[in-house]
Design an enzyme around this catalytic site. Structure first.
Site, PDB file in Angstrom:
ATOM      1  N   ASP A 168      40.067   1.184 -68.078  1.00 55.26           N
ATOM      2  CA  ASP A 168      39.447   2.439 -68.482  1.00 55.26           C
ATOM      3  C   ASP A 168      39.959   2.746 -69.886  1.00 55.26           C
ATOM      4  OD1 ASP A 168      38.248   5.095 -68.223  1.00 55.26           O
ATOM      5  OD2 ASP A 168      38.467   4.789 -66.061  1.00 55.26           O
TER       6      ASP A 168
ATOM      7  N   ASP B 218      35.664   6.177 -71.328  1.00 49.17           N
ATOM      8  CA  ASP B 218      35.712   7.540 -70.811  1.00 49.17           C
ATOM      9  C   ASP B 218      35.226   8.580 -71.812  1.00 49.17           C
ATOM     10  OD1 ASP B 218      36.930   9.306 -68.634  1.00 49.17           O
ATOM     11  OD2 ASP B 218      37.891  10.112 -70.419  1.00 49.17           O
TER      12      ASP B 218
ATOM     13  N   GLU C 218      30.600   6.043 -70.389  1.00 53.38           N
ATOM     14  CA  GLU C 218      30.330   7.238 -69.589  1.00 53.38           C
ATOM     15  C   GLU C 218      29.642   8.247 -70.508  1.00 53.38           C
ATOM     16  OE1 GLU C 218      32.651  10.598 -66.918  1.00 53.38           O
ATOM     17  OE2 GLU C 218      33.357  10.063 -68.901  1.00 53.38           O
TER      18      GLU C 218
ATOM     19  N   HIS D 207      34.703   8.333 -59.029  1.00 50.52           N
ATOM     20  CA  HIS D 207      35.883   9.158 -58.748  1.00 50.52           C
ATOM     21  C   HIS D 207      35.704  10.619 -59.164  1.00 50.52           C
ATOM     22  CE1 HIS D 207      36.079   8.279 -62.943  1.00 50.52           C
ATOM     23  NE2 HIS D 207      37.055   9.144 -63.111  1.00 50.52           N
ATOM     24  N   ASP D 208      34.607  10.937 -59.841  1.00 47.42           N
ATOM     25  CA  ASP D 208      34.344  12.319 -60.259  1.00 47.42           C
ATOM     26  C   ASP D 208      33.273  12.991 -59.407  1.00 47.42           C
ATOM     27  OD1 ASP D 208      36.078  12.179 -62.451  1.00 47.42           O
ATOM     28  OD2 ASP D 208      34.496  11.522 -63.814  1.00 47.42           O
TER      29      ASP D 208
HETATM   30  O1  TEU Z   1      34.995  12.478 -67.102  1.00 42.32           O
HETATM   31  C1  TEU Z   1      34.310  13.142 -68.125  1.00 42.32           C
HETATM   32  C2  TEU Z   1      33.345  14.178 -67.725  1.00 42.32           C
HETATM   33  O2  TEU Z   1      32.754  14.742 -68.638  1.00 42.32           O
HETATM   34  C3  TEU Z   1      32.969  14.520 -66.310  1.00 42.32           C
HETATM   35  O3  TEU Z   1      33.450  13.683 -65.440  1.00 42.32           O
HETATM   36  C4  TEU Z   1      33.151  15.965 -65.927  1.00 42.32           C
HETATM   37  O4  TEU Z   1      33.378  16.773 -66.991  1.00 42.32           O
HETATM   38  C5  TEU Z   1      34.233  16.286 -64.912  1.00 42.32           C
HETATM   39  O5  TEU Z   1      34.417  15.289 -63.982  1.00 42.32           O
HETATM   40  C6  TEU Z   1      33.888  17.585 -64.240  1.00 42.32           C
HETATM   41  O6  TEU Z   1      33.224  17.399 -63.045  1.00 42.32           O
HETATM   42  C7  TEU Z   1      35.979  11.585 -67.457  1.00 42.32           C
HETATM   43  C8  TEU Z   1      36.688  11.015 -66.250  1.00 42.32           C
HETATM   44  O7  TEU Z   1      35.794  10.274 -65.491  1.00 42.32           O
HETATM   45  C9  TEU Z   1      37.341  12.129 -65.496  1.00 42.32           C
HETATM   46  O8  TEU Z   1      37.954  11.681 -64.329  1.00 42.32           O
HETATM   47  C10 TEU Z   1      38.357  12.759 -66.412  1.00 42.32           C
HETATM   48  O9  TEU Z   1      38.906  13.895 -65.800  1.00 42.32           O
HETATM   49  C11 TEU Z   1      37.749  13.158 -67.748  1.00 42.32           C
HETATM   50  O10 TEU Z   1      36.935  12.150 -68.317  1.00 42.32           O
HETATM   51  C12 TEU Z   1      38.827  13.422 -68.753  1.00 42.32           C
HETATM   52  O11 TEU Z   1      39.391  12.211 -69.150  1.00 42.32           O
END
Ligand code: TEU
Ligand code: CA
Length: 571
Positions: free
Chosen positions: A98, A199, A256, A328-329
């Site tokens: 990542d 990311d 992403e 994971h989000d």
């Molecule tokens: O996520 C970026 C992001 O913009 C979204 O995932 C969202 O804002 C967030 O999950 C709210 O629901 C990436 C990663 O995938 C995430 O796990 C991190 O927290 C984020 O970047 C910061 O690095």
């Protein structure tokens, strides 16, 4: 379109903290991952994406990196990482790390030096900006709630953090910073990584005048992404990164990117695009409400399907997208997208079928292959995720009752997908001998790898068949390069499409993926004879459609098939 080595591959996302703990400290680790490589190989996985494993205080679960050159000690050592690379290579597999470079951790040496000398060299690695009239430079709300500006102690400066305050944004305008990042990327690629998942990369370009925007909430703030959406020129950064790093190594990159503008798709993932590919989040965006999680909603099957179909039709003209059910989000896809009556093994196989055979490269998220579901919690204190705590407060501030706020978190929390991988029905789902950092979903007693391993009709064994079909010599070409053509869209609950490969001469190879997400049966005219390549329920109906050549097939509720068309018209 140019052919690339990764086009016909299957990828798998590992969330290391929750995958498998080998030493009983309750935290998943590299040794745990190494011990499951054969499991992944058997699942048909070629590419593994590891969520961040760098040294980190874990305020945002490793997305806050304090040393880009070190492995988090919770996860293991650099020797173990090298071993992981060697072991994957042995098995013909590839590893993606990542790449988190929009921000780092406030514990990173650069930030510590910046705080110590707020007008010195390292302050220039961040956005240290003078406040306006004793207040923040602008009214941005961070993605995790609250102001995106934090005072720099002892000064009238503020630093920008689009995520948590422990994640200061890096200043990409600074050539010295860019050079450090490129060196770091090349250092990892030299080790033999196949590439990166990148990311939050759309955020790296800032409007350095930091304009305020019309407030979009009761807090008087405006979400910081507005500035990102307005500012021009992020593509120049992407090209610069690519030129100095990825291109030299022919690295695979998956970005992403949310809020993709359709006229920029080619620039991003076309033949000479900034990235190899990017995730299609269109279905996930659909579930989002306008006001945080409180107003999130469950899209109907028709909406969900049509959204994906629209993406597919657009993306196949441009590049090769990356398709996910969850990550994971996001909450677990089986809980979010499947109607209540379809939240069973047949339904989980259905969503696997219709997603993995889409045009693009599928990314399976750990646990999806056994049908892991959202995890209900009774109290906000049971959540760990920083974003969840914020959304809970936001919901309360918007007038929700504690019960409503908790429901919103249960439906949407990032912790839904972060519970430990369910390996067995033993203590702690077989994830750890110690105390797990996050409690497993209690349903591990029913849903786990050990139970599914040797049961022929399990979700796990279905995934194995599905990836094998996708990569089979006879059909691989069609599943990789065949045109995506939607069909039967007039039926509300039918998710059906063809993958059609034009033959050099004569008949095209036409594969029909047809799934019934409805409560009752649907009969589809197949317009010719068919051969069943895969059936999620192995029903009599599918066998009959094949045997009698009736030119139609009846799909029961939660039934799906992959059919090879033997003759007749093509769409
Ligand atoms: O996520 C970026 C992001 O913009 C979204 O995932 C969202 O804002 C967030 O999950 C709210 O629901 C990436 C990663 O995938 C995430 O796990 C991190 O927290 C984020 O970047 C910061 O690095
Ligand atoms: Ca461990």
């Amino acid at each position: 379109m140019n052919r690339k080595w990764w086009h016909d591959k299957v990828a798998y996302q590992i969330y290391p903290k929750s995958f498998l703990d080998s030493n009983g400290d309750g935290i998943g680790d590299l040794r745990g991952i190494i011990s499951k490589l054969d499991y992944l190989k058997e699942l048909g996985v070629d590419i593994i994406w590891l969520s961040p494993i760098y040294q980190s205080p874990f305020v945002d679960q490793g997305y806050d990196i304090s040393d880009y050159y070190k492995i988090a000690e919770e996860f293991g050592t650099m020797e173990e990482f090298d071993e992981l690379l060697a072991e994957t290579k042995k098995r013909g597999m590839y590893v993606l790390m990542d790449l988190v470079v929009n921000h780092c951790s406030d514990r990173h040496e650069w930030f510590q030096k910046a705080l110590a000398d707020p007008y010195g060299k390292y302050a220039g690695y961040f956005h240290f900006v003078k406040g306006k009239d004793g207040k923040e430079p602008s009214n941005y709300r961070s993605y995790f709630g609250g102001s995106a500006w934090e005072p720099v102690p002892g000064t009238d400066l503020y630093y920008l953090h689009m995520f948590a305050k422990e994640q200061p944004d890096l200043n990409w305008e600074n050539p010295e910073l860019r050079k450090e990042i490129y060196q770091m990327i090349n250092w990892w690629l030299d080790k033999g990584l196949a590439g990166f998942r990148i990311d939050a990369i759309i955020n790296i370009k800032k409007d350095l005048s930091f304009p305020s925007f019309e407030p979009d909430g009761p807090d008087g703030l405006a979400i910081c992404v507005k500035m990102v959406e307005e500012v021009q020129g992020v593509g120049e950064y992407f090209e610069d990164i690519k030129k100095h790093t990825f291109a030299k190594h022919d690295a695979f990159t998956v970005a992403e990117v949310f809020n993709m503008k359709s006229d920029e798709l080619a620039e991003f993932i076309g033949d000479d695009g900034h990235f190899s590919t990017m995730f299609d989040f269109s279905a996930h965006m659909l579930a989002q409400g306008d006001q945080g999680w409180l107003r999130s909603r469950k899209p109907s099957v028709r909406e969900w399907r049509d959204t994906i179909f629209h993406s597919q039709a657009t993306l196949q003209e441009v590049g090769h997208p990356a398709n996910i059910i969850e990550n994971h989000d996001e909450p677990r896809g089986a809980s979010r997208f499947l109607p209540d009556y379809a939240q069973n093994e047949a339904g989980k196989k259905l969503i696997a079928t219709t997603t993995l055979l889409l045009y693009g490269i599928p990314f399976i998220y750990q646990g999806q292959e056994i049908g892991m579901m959202n995890c209900q919690r009774d109290d906000i204190s049971e959540f760990d995720d920083i974003n969840t705590t914020d959304q809970y407060q936001e919901a309360l501030a918007a007038g929700a009752s504690p019960e409503e706020a908790l429901r919103a978190c249960n439906e949407n929390s990032r912790d839904n997908a972060r519970t430990p991988m369910q390996w067995s029905s033993g203590a702690n789902a077989g994830f750890t001998d110690g105390t797990p950092w996050l409690s497993p979903n209690p349903n591990y007693r029913e849903i786990n790898v050990a139970e599914q391993e040797n049961r022929p009709d399990s979700v796990l064994n279905y995934y194995r068949k599905l990836t094998a079909l996708k990569k089979s010599p006879e059909y691989k070409e069609a599943f990789t390069y065949g045109k995506f053509v939607p069909d039967y869209q007039e039926y509300d609950d039918v998710f059906a499409y063809h993958r059609i490969l034009d033959g050099e001469e004569g008949e095209p190879q036409d594969i029909l993926v047809a799934a019934n997400y409805g409560r009752g049966p649907w009969t589809l005219e197949t317009r010719g004879r068919v051969k069943v390549l895969l059936s999620n329920t192995e029903s009599e109906g599918a066998k009959q459609a094949e045997a009698d050549g009736a030119g139609r097939i009846t799909l029961e509720s939660c039934e799906g098939v992959v059919l090879l068309k033997l003759d007749g018209e093509h769409v």
